[in-house]
Design an enzyme around this catalytic site. Structure first.
Site, mmCIF file in Angstrom:
data_model
loop_
_atom_site.group_PDB
_atom_site.id
_atom_site.type_symbol
_atom_site.label_atom_id
_atom_site.label_comp_id
_atom_site.label_asym_id
_atom_site.label_seq_id
_atom_site.Cartn_x
_atom_site.Cartn_y
_atom_site.Cartn_z
ATOM 1 N N CYS A 87 -3.061 3.307 6.809
ATOM 2 C CA CYS A 87 -2.248 2.239 7.395
ATOM 3 C C CYS A 87 -2.636 0.949 6.689
ATOM 4 C CB CYS A 87 -2.496 2.137 8.901
ATOM 5 S SG CYS A 87 -1.536 0.820 9.694
ATOM 6 N N CYS A 220 5.369 -2.595 7.398
ATOM 7 C CA CYS A 220 4.605 -1.382 7.058
ATOM 8 C C CYS A 220 3.924 -1.661 5.724
ATOM 9 C CB CYS A 220 5.548 -0.195 6.968
ATOM 10 S SG CYS A 220 4.767 1.347 6.464
HETATM 11 N N1 API Z 1 3.311 5.458 10.341
HETATM 12 C C1 API Z 1 2.533 5.690 9.125
HETATM 13 C C2 API Z 1 1.112 5.121 9.275
HETATM 14 C C3 API Z 1 1.098 3.610 9.471
HETATM 15 C C4 API Z 1 1.630 2.897 8.267
HETATM 16 C C5 API Z 1 1.926 1.415 8.411
HETATM 17 N N2 API Z 1 1.810 0.844 9.712
HETATM 18 C C6 API Z 1 1.194 0.605 7.364
HETATM 19 O O1 API Z 1 0.923 -0.594 7.580
HETATM 20 O O2 API Z 1 0.919 1.172 6.266
HETATM 21 C C7 API Z 1 2.445 7.206 8.847
HETATM 22 O O3 API Z 1 2.530 7.983 9.800
HETATM 23 O O4 API Z 1 2.253 7.563 7.671
#
Ligand code: API
Length: 291
Positions: A87, A220
Site C-alpha cells: 500500500c 491509490c
Molecule cells: N487495495 C490494494 C492495496 C492498497 C493500495 C493503495 N491504497 C495504495 O495506496 O497503494 C490491493 O488490494 O492491492
C-alpha cells in the site's frame, strides 16, 4: 475479572486514502478480517480504506527475514479485511506515524512490507518519498467495460496487481460502486485494482481508481505508480529505453502525487501523509464482529 485494556488507534491519510493505524509492537493483537472490516466501517466503525498494524519486524513471522534491515513491519489490510501485498499511501502514513510517535527521526528509514523492504525519506517539509521498487509489466492484458464503453487496460504489478485504462473522461468510469467488469477474468485470479486515466498536460495525468478490497478510494499510491509507468510506455518515455528518468504528476481525487521512474526501473513516489486523530476502542467491540 478486570476488562482487557482498550486498544489505541490513530487515523491518518495520504491524499485522502485513509487508514486506521493500530500500534501493536509485539504483535499480540489478533485482527481477523471481520474485525478489520468493522474497524473500517464508516458508519458502525472508525472508518477507513484500510488498517495499518504497526508491528516490530522481529515480532511478525512474515517480517523475520527483513528484521536485520528494518525495525518495523507494515501489516496492511484492505477495508474488507483482505490482506494486500503493498500500500503506497499506507507506507507514507506508516512512516508519518513512526515520526509522530517518536520511534524514528526525520530522514531515511526502511519499512518491511509484504512486497519487501521499502526505503522511505521523511522530509522536514512533511513530504514523504517512498522507493516503490520496480514495476512488472506482464504481457497479458484485459479489456475493461463500463456503461457500454470498452478500453484495453495495461497490466502493471507494483507488488500488487493493477489494470490501467486510458479513457476520454473520468466520468466514463461510472459510479465505481462495484468492480468494473473486465475480461478475461483469469488474468487476475486474486482480484485487481483498476485505474482510469485522462491526460491533464505534459507529464500530467489524472486518475480514478476502484481498489481491490476497498472500492473507489480518493487515492491509490501503488495505483499512481502503475499509472505513471503505463503512461511512460504509452508516451514512448520508458526510461529503460531513453536512458532518462521520467516524472509524472498524477492527480487523484484527494490531491496529487509525484512519481519518478529511473532508467534502472525503480519507481519513487512523493506525497503528503497526515495524522488526523488518535483514540482507543474496546477490543470487545471489534470482537463482536466475529460473533
Ligand atoms: N487495495 C490494494 C492495496 C492498497 C493500495 C493503495 N491504497 C495504495 O495506496 O497503494 C490491493 O488490494 O492491492
Amino acid at each position: 475479572m478486570s476488562n482487557p485494556p482498550r486498544i489505541a488507534f490513530l487515523k491518518g491519510h495520504g491524499t485522502e486514502n485513509d487508514f486506521v493505524i493500530v500500534p501493536d509492537p509485539d504483535g499480540r493483537l489478533d485482527l481477523p478480517a471481520a474485525a478489520v472490516a468493522r474497524i473500517c466501517d464508516r458508519r458502525a466503525g472508525l472508518g477507513g480504506d484500510g488498517v495499518l498494524r504497526v508491528v516490530r519486524s522481529a515480532a511478525h513471522p512474515e517480517a523475520h527475514a527483513m528484521a536485520d534491515e528494518t525495525e518495523w513491519f507494515m501489516d496492511y489490510r484492505n477495508g474488507d479485511g483482505s490482506v494486500a501485498e503493498m500500500c503506497g499511501n499506507g507506507v507514507r502514513v506508516f512512516a508519518r506515524y513512526l515520526l509522530h510517535a517518536g520511534l524514528v527521526e526525520a530522514g531515511d528509514l526502511a519499512i518491511a512490507t509484504r512486497a519487501g523492504v521499502r526505503r522511505v525519506h521523511l522530509a522536514k517539509t512533511g513530504e514523504v518519498t517512498v522507493s516503490m521498487g520496480r514495476a512488472e509489466l506482464p504481457e497479458e492484458s484485459v479489456v475493461v467495460t463500463v456503461g457500454g464503453r470498452s478500453w484495453p487496460a495495461r497490466n502493471v504489478n507494483m507488488g500488487n496487481p493493477h489494470a490501467v485504462a486510458f479513457v476520454e473522461d473520468l466520468d466514463h468510469a461510472g459510479e465505481l460502486r462495484a468492480v468494473p467488469p473486465f475480461s478475461p477474468a483469469g488474468v487476475y485470479p486474486d482480484g485487481v485494482n483498476i485505474e482510469f486515466v485522462v491526460d491533464r498536460g505534459p507529464r500530467h495525468v489524472a486518475m480514478r481508481v476502484h481498489e481491490r478490497g476497498s472500492g473507489e478510494t480518493r487515492s491509490c499510491g501503488t495505483g499512481a505508480c502503475a499509472v505513471a509507468v503505463a503512461t511512460a510506455r504509452r508516451d514512448g518515455a520508458d526510461p529503460a529505453v531513453t536512458g532518462t528518468p521520467v516524472t509524472y504528476t498524477v492527480d487523484v481525487l484527494g490531491g496529487s502525487l509525484s512519481i519518478t521512474e529511473q532508467p534502472d526501473g525503480t519507481v519513487e513516489m512523493t506525497g503528503p501523509a497526515v495524522i488526523v486523530a488518535e483514540g482507543t476502542f474496546d477490543p470487545a467491540w471489534a470482537a463482536e464482529a466475529l460473533a
